[in-house]
Motif scaffolding. Structure first.
Motif, mmCIF file in Angstrom:
data_model
loop_
_atom_site.group_PDB
_atom_site.id
_atom_site.type_symbol
_atom_site.label_atom_id
_atom_site.label_comp_id
_atom_site.label_asym_id
_atom_site.label_seq_id
_atom_site.Cartn_x
_atom_site.Cartn_y
_atom_site.Cartn_z
ATOM 1 N N PRO A 157 67.147 68.916 5.685
ATOM 2 C CA PRO A 157 67.390 69.041 4.243
ATOM 3 C C PRO A 157 66.226 68.557 3.368
ATOM 4 O O PRO A 157 66.022 69.082 2.282
ATOM 5 N N ASP A 158 65.451 67.599 3.852
ATOM 6 C CA ASP A 158 64.308 67.087 3.075
ATOM 7 C C ASP A 158 62.997 67.733 3.521
ATOM 8 O O ASP A 158 61.937 67.127 3.490
ATOM 9 N N TYR A 159 63.083 69.012 3.904
ATOM 10 C CA TYR A 159 61.946 69.734 4.481
ATOM 11 C C TYR A 159 60.687 69.722 3.613
ATOM 12 O O TYR A 159 59.579 69.747 4.136
ATOM 13 N N VAL A 160 60.822 69.657 2.305
ATOM 14 C CA VAL A 160 59.647 69.692 1.426
ATOM 15 C C VAL A 160 58.756 68.470 1.675
ATOM 16 O O VAL A 160 57.547 68.532 1.490
ATOM 17 N N ASP A 161 59.359 67.378 2.127
ATOM 18 C CA ASP A 161 58.604 66.150 2.371
ATOM 19 C C ASP A 161 58.141 66.011 3.816
ATOM 20 O O ASP A 161 57.576 64.983 4.182
ATOM 21 N N ARG A 162 58.377 66.996 4.646
ATOM 22 C CA ARG A 162 58.067 66.920 6.075
ATOM 23 C C ARG A 162 56.790 67.665 6.429
ATOM 24 O O ARG A 162 56.333 68.535 5.709
ATOM 25 N N MET A 163 56.247 67.315 7.598
ATOM 26 C CA MET A 163 55.121 68.044 8.168
ATOM 27 C C MET A 163 55.682 69.120 9.086
ATOM 28 O O MET A 163 56.670 68.897 9.782
ATOM 29 N N PHE A 164 55.042 70.286 9.084
ATOM 30 C CA PHE A 164 55.412 71.384 9.969
ATOM 31 C C PHE A 164 54.237 71.668 10.888
ATOM 32 O O PHE A 164 53.081 71.645 10.454
ATOM 33 N N TYR A 165 54.545 71.944 12.135
ATOM 34 C CA TYR A 165 53.523 72.304 13.109
ATOM 35 C C TYR A 165 53.984 73.573 13.804
ATOM 36 O O TYR A 165 55.072 73.605 14.384
ATOM 37 N N ALA A 166 53.196 74.617 13.717
ATOM 38 C CA ALA A 166 53.519 75.882 14.369
ATOM 39 C C ALA A 166 52.428 76.197 15.373
ATOM 40 O O ALA A 166 51.250 76.248 15.030
ATOM 41 N N CYS A 167 52.833 76.394 16.613
ATOM 42 C CA CYS A 167 51.897 76.698 17.680
ATOM 43 C C CYS A 167 52.492 77.798 18.537
ATOM 44 O O CYS A 167 53.655 77.709 18.954
ATOM 45 N N GLY A 168 51.719 78.840 18.769
ATOM 46 C CA GLY A 168 52.214 79.924 19.597
ATOM 47 C C GLY A 168 51.430 81.191 19.366
ATOM 48 O O GLY A 168 50.293 81.158 18.875
ATOM 49 N N ARG A 209 51.046 70.438 4.267
ATOM 50 C CA ARG A 209 52.087 69.928 5.174
ATOM 51 C C ARG A 209 52.344 70.873 6.343
ATOM 52 O O ARG A 209 53.340 70.743 7.043
ATOM 53 N N LEU A 210 51.422 71.802 6.555
ATOM 54 C CA LEU A 210 51.568 72.769 7.635
ATOM 55 C C LEU A 210 50.319 72.773 8.498
ATOM 56 O O LEU A 210 49.210 72.987 8.012
ATOM 57 N N LYS A 211 50.501 72.516 9.783
ATOM 58 C CA LYS A 211 49.414 72.576 10.761
ATOM 59 C C LYS A 211 49.683 73.785 11.649
ATOM 60 O O LYS A 211 50.793 73.977 12.140
ATOM 61 N N LEU A 212 48.659 74.611 11.858
ATOM 62 C CA LEU A 212 48.812 75.851 12.606
ATOM 63 C C LEU A 212 47.875 75.886 13.803
ATOM 64 O O LEU A 212 46.731 75.430 13.722
ATOM 65 N N GLU A 213 48.380 76.456 14.884
ATOM 66 C CA GLU A 213 47.559 76.656 16.073
ATOM 67 C C GLU A 213 48.000 77.945 16.744
ATOM 68 O O GLU A 213 49.124 78.046 17.244
ATOM 69 N N SER A 214 47.137 78.935 16.710
ATOM 70 C CA SER A 214 47.432 80.233 17.333
ATOM 71 C C SER A 214 46.900 80.228 18.766
ATOM 72 O O SER A 214 45.789 79.773 19.016
ATOM 73 N N LEU A 215 47.710 80.741 19.656
ATOM 74 C CA LEU A 215 47.308 80.852 21.049
ATOM 75 C C LEU A 215 46.905 82.294 21.326
ATOM 76 O O LEU A 215 47.747 83.139 21.623
ATOM 77 N N ALA A 216 45.632 82.572 21.183
ATOM 78 C CA ALA A 216 45.129 83.930 21.397
ATOM 79 C C ALA A 216 45.423 84.376 22.816
ATOM 80 O O ALA A 216 45.397 83.585 23.748
ATOM 81 N N GLY A 217 45.744 85.649 22.949
ATOM 82 C CA GLY A 217 46.038 86.175 24.262
ATOM 83 C C GLY A 217 47.507 86.174 24.596
ATOM 84 O O GLY A 217 47.931 86.712 25.610
ATOM 85 N N HIS A 218 48.318 85.528 23.757
ATOM 86 C CA HIS A 218 49.769 85.498 23.968
ATOM 87 C C HIS A 218 50.435 86.407 22.951
ATOM 88 O O HIS A 218 50.030 86.488 21.806
ATOM 89 N N THR A 219 51.481 87.076 23.376
ATOM 90 C CA THR A 219 52.196 87.954 22.454
ATOM 91 C C THR A 219 53.633 87.519 22.325
ATOM 92 O O THR A 219 54.137 86.758 23.085
#
Length: 93
Positions: free
Chosen positions: A51-62, A83-93
């Motif tokens: 519920p307090d997502y606006v104050d949270r950190m998000f990490y997306a990896c995939g 508040r968003l950290k991203l990591e793309s895994l190239a070669g994965h679909t």
């Protein structure tokens, strides 16, 4: 699938050691015995689980497509890009 959860043991161990860390696994393909969430990460799911997502950190990896979808989703919720950290895994679909 449940077998595809990367670093599950390590994530579960981290959550046990840190009361501020909660892991919510969401599978798009689940076995009949799966007790967790099934489907895709949506704005409603984020609001429900955090519920307090606006104050949270998000990490997306995939896969790049999933990471891009999460970036758009988090932006649509009004979460600052810092508040968003991203990591793309190239070669994965």
């Amino acid at each position: 699938t449940e077998n595809d959860i990367a670093f599950r043991k390590e994530l579960d161990d981290m959550a046990k050691m840190n009361q501020n860390l909660e892991i919510v696994y969401v599978l798009n393909e689940a076995n009949p015995g799966w007790k967790g969430k099934v489907g895709f990460v949506t704005a409603d799911l984020i609001r429900q689980e955090t519920p307090d997502y606006v104050d949270r950190m998000f990490y997306a990896c995939g896969p790049p497509v999933m990471v891009a979808a999460m970036q758009k989703l988090v932006a649509s919720l009004g979460v600052p890009e810092t508040r968003l950290k991203l990591e793309s895994l190239a070669g994965h679909t």
